[in-house]
Design an enzyme around this catalytic site. Structure first.
Site, PDB file in Angstrom:
ATOM      1  NE  ARG A 262      -1.959  -1.699   3.572  1.00  8.93           N
ATOM      2  CZ  ARG A 262      -2.369  -1.892   4.825  1.00  8.93           C
ATOM      3  NH1 ARG A 262      -3.574  -1.482   5.193  1.00  8.93           N
ATOM      4  NH2 ARG A 262      -1.585  -2.470   5.714  1.00  8.93           N
TER       5      ARG A 262
ATOM      6  CE  LYS B 286       0.915  -2.429   9.465  1.00 11.86           C
ATOM      7  NZ  LYS B 286      -0.261  -2.702  10.338  1.00 11.86           N
TER       8      LYS B 286
ATOM      9  CE1 TYR C 239      -5.285   2.221  10.427  1.00  9.98           C
ATOM     10  CE2 TYR C 239      -4.231   1.835   8.307  1.00  9.98           C
ATOM     11  CZ  TYR C 239      -5.377   2.049   9.057  1.00  9.98           C
ATOM     12  OH  TYR C 239      -6.594   2.104   8.438  1.00  9.98           O
TER      13      TYR C 239
ATOM     14  CG  HIS D 269      -1.657  -1.275  15.062  1.00  9.39           C
ATOM     15  ND1 HIS D 269      -2.997  -1.388  15.370  1.00  9.39           N
ATOM     16  CD2 HIS D 269      -1.580  -1.115  13.719  1.00  9.39           C
ATOM     17  CE1 HIS D 269      -3.707  -1.318  14.246  1.00  9.39           C
ATOM     18  NE2 HIS D 269      -2.875  -1.149  13.240  1.00  9.39           N
TER      19      HIS D 269
ATOM     20  CD  GLU E 231      -3.365   2.638  15.511  1.00 12.67           C
ATOM     21  OE1 GLU E 231      -2.476   2.507  16.374  1.00 12.67           O
ATOM     22  OE2 GLU E 231      -3.163   3.104  14.368  1.00 12.67           O
TER      23      GLU E 231
ATOM     24  CG  ASP F 239      -2.051  -4.852  12.662  1.00 16.32           C
ATOM     25  OD1 ASP F 239      -0.877  -5.199  12.464  1.00 16.32           O
ATOM     26  OD2 ASP F 239      -2.829  -4.551  11.751  1.00 16.32           O
TER      27      ASP F 239
END
Length: 372
Positions: free
Chosen positions: A15, A75, A96, A98, A120, A272
């Site tokens: 992505r 990510k 993101y 996490h 997120e 995740d």
């Protein structure tokens, strides 16, 4: 403002954080957009498409990181990128993160003394998660497909066709969690003609699910016993549990897996955030599964990365309005004006500002308001 888009280097991640349409919106608003060379290739977006929409192609990742006021990724930074986090201490990272499942990344962000905003944990007043939802939908829809593949003998499973055939029962699919990804997983599983169960602790949510599926999905109030009974009756178990910003609870033990039918498949969408199965550990698209007590575990930590032509566009559609606000106002003013975006701020100038992350990792928590 200078907005940079770095090429993703996490294993099997295809992505990219911005589409050419997003670049057009940002450059049209007077901002400069830097795209690392080849960043969009994995999503079938050539560099020329970005250039045609006002972006500048930059040859190296180091240059993108060093020049950007606002750095966009998909990510969380991996170890090879940690040194770049400190390239400039006034930089804002929007991706993101996490962090509750990664002390290493959290420590790196704290040490860099930048601002890190997590997709997120951006949360609206109705508790919906507008930047997590698109990828939850993708991962949810993928989960039964991956489960169905690995349920076949070549995939390591016991050789059952998820849809069954006339005279032979379909597979039973249990979904733990009736949130966005769980509902998406159940929708796909129903479409594949599986026998579907879904568990959740929220009875009102289960009522909504029952209405949504017109009774075609068995809704079950979640408890330790209910999870145990459902797993033992299932061919595929999909973990779709989310505690926003915190580690997922462990709901399926190895002992329970040992009592499931040999060759069953467990797909953990929650990986995740640490995963909701005891044995969960992150895997990759290149090596997606491992075996535990005779069952197959699929725990790919970036499931939507396998379908980047879809997921890149879905993600950018959701993130672009927030990117535009951050670019227009700067992070402080944007956060003060938008409580949802404020929920996304996880790290500021060496301080952990998101409570669940601090609690999960045993770190000191600093309220965001005290810093802005």
């Amino acid at each position: 403002m200078i907005i940079g888009v770095a090429k993703e280097i996490k294993t099997d991640e295809y992505r990219v954080a911005l589409t050419p349409a997003g670049a057009r919106e940002l450059t049209g608003a007077g901002h400069r957009v830097l795209i690392e060379e080849g960043a969009g290739v994995g999503s079938s977006i050539p560099d020329a498409d970005y250039v045609a929409n006002g972006a500048t192609i930059v040859a190296s990742a180091d240059e993108v990181w060093a020049e950007s006021d606002l750095l966009l990724k998909v990510k969380e930074p991996v170890a090879a990128e940690f040194a770049r986090l400190g390239a400039r201490q006034d930089q804002v990272l929007f991706t993101y993160l996490h962090l509750a499942a990664s002390r290493e990344c959290t420590d790196a962000l704290v040490a860099a003394k930048n601002v890190a905003i997590a997709y997120e944990t951006v949360r609206l007043r109705d508790n919906s998660l507008p930047l997590l939802t698109p990828m939850s939908e993708v991962a949810g829809r993928m989960a039964p497909l991956m489960g169905a593949h690995h349920l076949m003998r070549p995939g390591g499973g016991h050789g059952t066709l998820i849809a069954g055939v006339p005279g032979v029962a379909p597979a039973t699919v249990t979904v733990i969690g009736a949130g966005v990804s769980g509902l998406a997983a159940a929708t796909m599983a129903v479409g594949l003609h599986a026998n579907v169960k879904i568990l959740d602790r929220n009875l009102e949510r289960l009522r909504q699910v029952d209405i949504h599926f017109d009774g075609r999905v068995e809704t079950i109030a979640s408890s330790t016993l209910a999870i145990e009974e459902a797993c033992l009756a299932s061919d595929i178990v999909i973990g779709a549990v989310l505690v926003v910003g915190a580690k997922a609870p462990k709901l399926v033990s190895n002992e329970l897996v040992a009592r499931m039918r040999e060759g069953s498949v467990l797909v953990d969408i929650s990986v995740d955030q640490g995963g909701c199965f005891e044995a969960t550990r992150p895997t990759t698209h290149s090596n997606p599964t491992f075996e535990v007590n005779g069952s197959i575990f699929y725990c790919v930590a970036n499931m939507p990365g396998a379908v980047p032509a879809t997921s890149t566009r879905s993600l950018s559609n959701a993130t672009l309005p927030y990117v535009l606000e951050l670019a227009r106002h700067g992070w402080r003013e944007a956060v003060l004006a938008d409580d949802a975006l404020a929920e996304g701020v996880n790290v500021v100038k060496g301080n952990v500002t998101y409570g669940p992350v601090a609690e999960s990792l045993g770190l000191e928590y600093t309220p965001l308001r005290s810093l802005i």
